[in-house]
Design a protein around this motif. Structure first.
Motif, PDB file in Angstrom:
ATOM      1  N   PHE A  52       0.812  -1.215   0.000  1.00  0.00           N
ATOM      2  CA  PHE A  52       0.000   0.000   0.000  1.00  0.00           C
ATOM      3  C   PHE A  52       0.848   1.270   0.000  1.00  0.00           C
ATOM      4  O   PHE A  52       0.357   2.348  -0.334  1.00  0.00           O
ATOM      5  N   PHE A  55       0.666   3.151  -3.197  1.00  0.00           N
ATOM      6  CA  PHE A  55      -0.561   3.832  -3.577  1.00  0.00           C
ATOM      7  C   PHE A  55      -0.334   5.342  -3.477  1.00  0.00           C
ATOM      8  O   PHE A  55       0.625   5.803  -2.844  1.00  0.00           O
ATOM      9  N   LEU A  57      -0.935   7.890  -1.523  1.00  0.00           N
ATOM     10  CA  LEU A  57      -1.401   8.070  -0.146  1.00  0.00           C
ATOM     11  C   LEU A  57      -1.922   9.479   0.111  1.00  0.00           C
ATOM     12  O   LEU A  57      -2.838   9.672   0.911  1.00  0.00           O
ATOM     13  N   ILE A  60      -5.470   9.427  -1.068  1.00  0.00           N
ATOM     14  CA  ILE A  60      -6.309   8.685  -0.120  1.00  0.00           C
ATOM     15  C   ILE A  60      -6.608   9.559   1.096  1.00  0.00           C
ATOM     16  O   ILE A  60      -7.754   9.650   1.541  1.00  0.00           O
ATOM     17  N   LEU A 109     -11.758   5.063   4.702  1.00  0.00           N
ATOM     18  CA  LEU A 109     -10.565   4.804   3.895  1.00  0.00           C
ATOM     19  C   LEU A 109     -10.788   3.739   2.823  1.00  0.00           C
ATOM     20  O   LEU A 109     -10.016   3.663   1.863  1.00  0.00           O
ATOM     21  N   THR A 113      -9.126   3.740  -1.131  1.00  0.00           N
ATOM     22  CA  THR A 113      -8.138   2.666  -1.268  1.00  0.00           C
ATOM     23  C   THR A 113      -8.564   1.715  -2.373  1.00  0.00           C
ATOM     24  O   THR A 113      -7.746   1.316  -3.222  1.00  0.00           O
ATOM     25  N   GLN A 116      -7.815   2.714  -5.902  1.00  0.00           N
ATOM     26  CA  GLN A 116      -6.427   2.513  -6.340  1.00  0.00           C
ATOM     27  C   GLN A 116      -6.033   1.042  -6.391  1.00  0.00           C
ATOM     28  O   GLN A 116      -5.066   0.675  -7.049  1.00  0.00           O
ATOM     29  N   TYR A 117      -6.769   0.213  -5.665  1.00  0.00           N
ATOM     30  CA  TYR A 117      -6.462  -1.212  -5.599  1.00  0.00           C
ATOM     31  C   TYR A 117      -7.786  -1.972  -5.581  1.00  0.00           C
ATOM     32  O   TYR A 117      -8.254  -2.408  -4.531  1.00  0.00           O
ATOM     33  N   ALA A 122      -8.213  -4.634  -0.543  1.00  0.00           N
ATOM     34  CA  ALA A 122      -8.330  -3.186  -0.361  1.00  0.00           C
ATOM     35  C   ALA A 122      -8.827  -2.844   1.040  1.00  0.00           C
ATOM     36  O   ALA A 122      -8.312  -1.926   1.691  1.00  0.00           O
ATOM     37  N   PHE A 125      -5.964  -3.286   3.535  1.00  0.00           N
ATOM     38  CA  PHE A 125      -5.032  -2.172   3.471  1.00  0.00           C
ATOM     39  C   PHE A 125      -5.636  -0.942   4.140  1.00  0.00           C
ATOM     40  O   PHE A 125      -4.948  -0.199   4.850  1.00  0.00           O
ATOM     41  N   ALA A 126      -6.924  -0.701   3.936  1.00  0.00           N
ATOM     42  CA  ALA A 126      -7.599   0.430   4.567  1.00  0.00           C
ATOM     43  C   ALA A 126      -7.579   0.302   6.093  1.00  0.00           C
ATOM     44  O   ALA A 126      -7.376   1.288   6.800  1.00  0.00           O
TER      45      ALA A 126
END
Length: 130
Positions: A52, A55, A57, A60, A109, A113, A116-117, A122, A125-126
């Motif tokens: 992540f 990404f 960020l 996000i 989030l 997220t 992007q993914y 996802a 990662f969030a």
């Protein structure tokens, strides 16, 4: 979760958030020295890694801003930081006082997220970023 918190008077408990496809075959217990207290959740170590960090960020954070115009807390993490402290997955153990703020941040989030993914992890990662 919100309904539970609004209608339950317990305020010194640990809440376990688990994936629906997980099943405990033995008693759930924490390793020695692990204590879940307000502001200090625990989780299982998971092998997602630091992907992540690649990404956008900043984007996000802009789509899920923190109150008080705080800086993006995960923007300056290193791969080493992630592997030591953020490489987690279910089950998540969260003090009941932290469940609502953490789940609200997590929920905010997920959409940026996922944009992007757009894959299965996802939401995990969030959670790590929350």
């Amino acid at each position: 979760i919100v309904n539970f918190l609004e209608h339950d008077s317990r305020r010194d408990e640990t809440v376990i958030v688990n994936d629906p496809d997980f099943l405990f075959l033995t008693q759930f217990d924490f390793p020695d020295g692990v204590q879940v207290v307000p502001g200090r959740p625990a989780a299982a170590k998971y092998g997602l890694g630091a992907q992540f960090l690649d990404f956008d960020l900043v984007q996000i954070c802009q789509r899920s801003p923190l109150e008080g115009h705080q800086t993006c807390p995960f923007q300056n993490l290193t791969s080493s930081d992630v592997h030591k402290h953020y490489n987690v997955g279910a089950p998540y153990a969260i003090h009941i006082q932290d469940v609502l703020p953490l789940s609200s941040r997590w929920k905010s989030l997920v959409p940026p997220t996922y944009d992007q993914y757009p894959l299965l992890y996802a939401e995990m990662f969030a959670y790590v970023m929350a």
